[in-house]
Design an enzyme around this catalytic site. Structure first.
Site, PDB file in Angstrom:
ATOM      1  N   CYS A 153       2.810   8.596   1.809  1.00 11.59           N
ATOM      2  CA  CYS A 153       3.017   7.689   2.935  1.00 11.59           C
ATOM      3  C   CYS A 153       3.485   6.366   2.343  1.00 11.59           C
ATOM      4  O   CYS A 153       2.727   5.712   1.616  1.00 11.59           O
ATOM      5  CB  CYS A 153       1.701   7.538   3.695  1.00 11.59           C
ATOM      6  SG  CYS A 153       1.806   6.365   5.040  1.00 11.59           S
ATOM      7  N   GLU A 189       0.831  -1.217   0.000  1.00 13.87           N
ATOM      8  CA  GLU A 189       0.000   0.000   0.000  1.00 13.87           C
ATOM      9  C   GLU A 189       0.856   1.255   0.000  1.00 13.87           C
ATOM     10  O   GLU A 189       1.897   1.298   0.657  1.00 13.87           O
ATOM     11  CB  GLU A 189      -0.812   0.044   1.308  1.00 13.87           C
ATOM     12  CG  GLU A 189      -2.146  -0.579   1.212  1.00 13.87           C
ATOM     13  CD  GLU A 189      -2.968  -0.289   2.473  1.00 13.87           C
ATOM     14  OE1 GLU A 189      -3.877  -1.073   2.724  1.00 13.87           O
ATOM     15  OE2 GLU A 189      -2.698   0.688   3.199  1.00 13.87           O
ATOM     16  N   CYS A 228       0.887  -4.890  15.974  1.00 11.54           N
ATOM     17  CA  CYS A 228       0.208  -3.931  16.856  1.00 11.54           C
ATOM     18  C   CYS A 228      -1.291  -4.242  16.845  1.00 11.54           C
ATOM     19  O   CYS A 228      -1.865  -4.518  15.786  1.00 11.54           O
ATOM     20  CB  CYS A 228       0.471  -2.502  16.400  1.00 11.54           C
ATOM     21  SG  CYS A 228       2.215  -2.085  16.473  1.00 11.54           S
ATOM     22  N   CYS A 240      -3.878  -2.398  14.415  1.00  9.39           N
ATOM     23  CA  CYS A 240      -3.437  -2.114  13.047  1.00  9.39           C
ATOM     24  C   CYS A 240      -3.807  -3.244  12.084  1.00  9.39           C
ATOM     25  O   CYS A 240      -3.512  -4.418  12.349  1.00  9.39           O
ATOM     26  CB  CYS A 240      -1.920  -1.917  13.071  1.00  9.39           C
ATOM     27  SG  CYS A 240      -1.197  -1.804  11.428  1.00  9.39           S
ATOM     28  N   CYS A 246      -3.935   2.185   8.009  1.00 13.11           N
ATOM     29  CA  CYS A 246      -2.821   1.429   7.425  1.00 13.11           C
ATOM     30  C   CYS A 246      -3.195  -0.040   7.251  1.00 13.11           C
ATOM     31  O   CYS A 246      -3.613  -0.705   8.189  1.00 13.11           O
ATOM     32  CB  CYS A 246      -1.615   1.564   8.349  1.00 13.11           C
ATOM     33  SG  CYS A 246      -0.267   0.488   7.923  1.00 13.11           S
ATOM     34  N   CYS A 254       3.865  -6.769   8.208  1.00 14.21           N
ATOM     35  CA  CYS A 254       4.621  -6.285   9.375  1.00 14.21           C
ATOM     36  C   CYS A 254       4.572  -7.325  10.470  1.00 14.21           C
ATOM     37  O   CYS A 254       3.528  -7.917  10.737  1.00 14.21           O
ATOM     38  CB  CYS A 254       4.027  -4.973   9.871  1.00 14.21           C
ATOM     39  SG  CYS A 254       4.994  -4.236  11.198  1.00 14.21           S
TER      40      CYS A 254
HETATM   41  S1  SF4 Z   1       1.319   0.043  13.431  1.00 13.44           S
HETATM   42 FE1  SF4 Z   1       1.068  -1.646  11.957  1.00 13.44          FE
HETATM   43  S2  SF4 Z   1       2.602  -1.307  10.389  1.00 13.44           S
HETATM   44 FE2  SF4 Z   1       3.178  -0.006  12.151  1.00 13.44          FE
HETATM   45  S3  SF4 Z   1       4.585  -1.280  13.354  1.00 13.44           S
HETATM   46 FE3  SF4 Z   1       2.546  -1.690  14.177  1.00 13.44          FE
HETATM   47  S4  SF4 Z   1       1.803  -3.497  13.040  1.00 13.44           S
HETATM   48 FE4  SF4 Z   1       3.538  -2.639  11.902  1.00 13.44          FE
END
Ligand code: SF4
Length: 342
Positions: A107, A94, A118, A121, A333, A114
């Site tokens: 961005c 993305e 998190c 996210c 995101c 990832c």
């Molecule tokens: S917010 Fe999303 S993209 Fe950013 S470090 Fe955490 S899991 Fe990874």
């Protein structure tokens, strides 16, 4: 024909491109031409570079420039454009183009997926596939630049991935974005959730970039809930590393703080945060959460957001509120990629 990463042209400097054309039996001035076509005109294929001999262009590997293809694009009412880009190996990332009156910000993603997971996210829910190469990061900027038909002014590493887990390629991309694409280092922002030793490793590069740390919590317990990897990195140590970063680079650290209703947006959280940041020359960006279907968090009310901001201001902390743009284009995101992958 498959191309090895080191043969890809995007990301090479003027002198490297000149050496490359000379090794191909072409005169040195073609290096300058190639450089201009790559970084100024946004050529996506050697076949676009009509000043080069046709026969020679035809003999080169397909996609030797290293550009992606726009797989999907979604534009919001505020003109924010979210792209899914298809890489040479078929993976999808993305990228977001965010226009305002005076700026065009991109961005960028630094990884496919990832590993940080998190809790709030969409990217973190989808797992990790691989790091991006520098040219795949630079390509995202040129793609947005071409599509909008205007110069990109700012780049933020806030898309998919944790940039400090891909530091060699991210630093390489930053140098090229600065020197070859021509965007000032201070207009480039790296954002991290923070990893032990990595902040000081970044500081050693002495980049004149803007550095943002996603704090998202005012105490260790809440941080561990939101960012699982935080259990290996106490908040006190993270803040100590940020102070050291300021000493080593002479640059300020910005803290990002996603506001999640009832989780980290209460008055006591604002007071706790202020205590941590006293005496720290910094700026806090409060980001009211963009809800995603995969996570059970809510955006706080505007009143709660203003109250949090006011409490920080009373403690003399510089603070702004940033609402995500492009809400009608799956703005969080990883959200667009997740929905299209389904
Ligand atoms: S917010 Fe999303 S993209 Fe950013 S470090 Fe955490 S899991 Fe990874």
């Amino acid at each position: 024909m498959a191309i090895k990463e080191k043969e890809v042209l995007l990301g090479k400097s003027l002198s490297e491109l000149t050496t490359w054309v000379e090794n191909q039996g072409q005169p040195a001035y073609r290096g300058k031409q190639l450089y201009q076509w790559l970084y100024e005109k946004g050529a996506t294929s050697l076949m676009d570079i009509t000043v080069f001999p046709k026969q020679w262009r035809e003999n080169q590997a397909e996609n030797i420039i290293g550009r992606s293809q726009v797989h999907y694009c979604s534009t919001a009412s505020d003109r924010t454009c979210k792209y899914l880009l298809k890489l040479a190996d078929g993976l999808i990332i993305e990228t977001v183009g965010i226009p305002t009156d005076k700026r065009l910000t991109v961005c960028v993603s630094s990884q496919v997926g990832c590993i940080m997971a998190c809790d709030f996210c969409a990217t973190g829910k989808g797992g990790f596939t691989r790091n991006l190469y520098a040219h795949e990061i630079i390509d995202q900027i040129l793609t947005v630049q071409n599509d909008f038909g205007e110069r990109v002014s700012n780049v933020v590493f806030m898309g998919m991935g944790e940039p400090l887990l891909n530091l060699p390629q991210v630093v390489k991309a930053i140098k090229s974005i600065n020197e070859d694409v021509g965007i000032g280092a201070r207009s480039l922002t790296i954002s991290t959730v923070g990893l032990p030793n990595k902040i000081l490793e970044l500081a050693q590069h002495k980049l004149q970039i803007t550095f943002a740390v996603s704090l998202h919590a005012s105490n260790q317990a809440v941080r561990e809930k939101l960012i699982p990897s935080a259990n290996h990195y106490p908040l006190e140590q993270l803040l100590a590393d940020c102070r050291e970063y300021v000493k080593m680079t002479g640059r300020r650290v910005t803290f990002e703080y996603i506001l999640l209703s009832g989780v980290n947006d209460l008055p006591q959280h604002a007071q706790e945060l202020a205590q941590h940041l006293h005496g720290f020359q910094t700026h806090v960006n409060l980001i009211p959460y963009n809800p995603i279907s995969e996570a059970d968090y809510q955006r706080p009310s505007p009143e709660r957001v203003s109250q949090f901001k006011k409490l920080l201001q009373q403690e003399k902390i510089a603070v702004s509120v940033r609402y995500s743009r492009g809400l009608d284009a799956d703005a969080a995101c990883g959200q667009l990629r997740a929905s299209k992958m389904k």
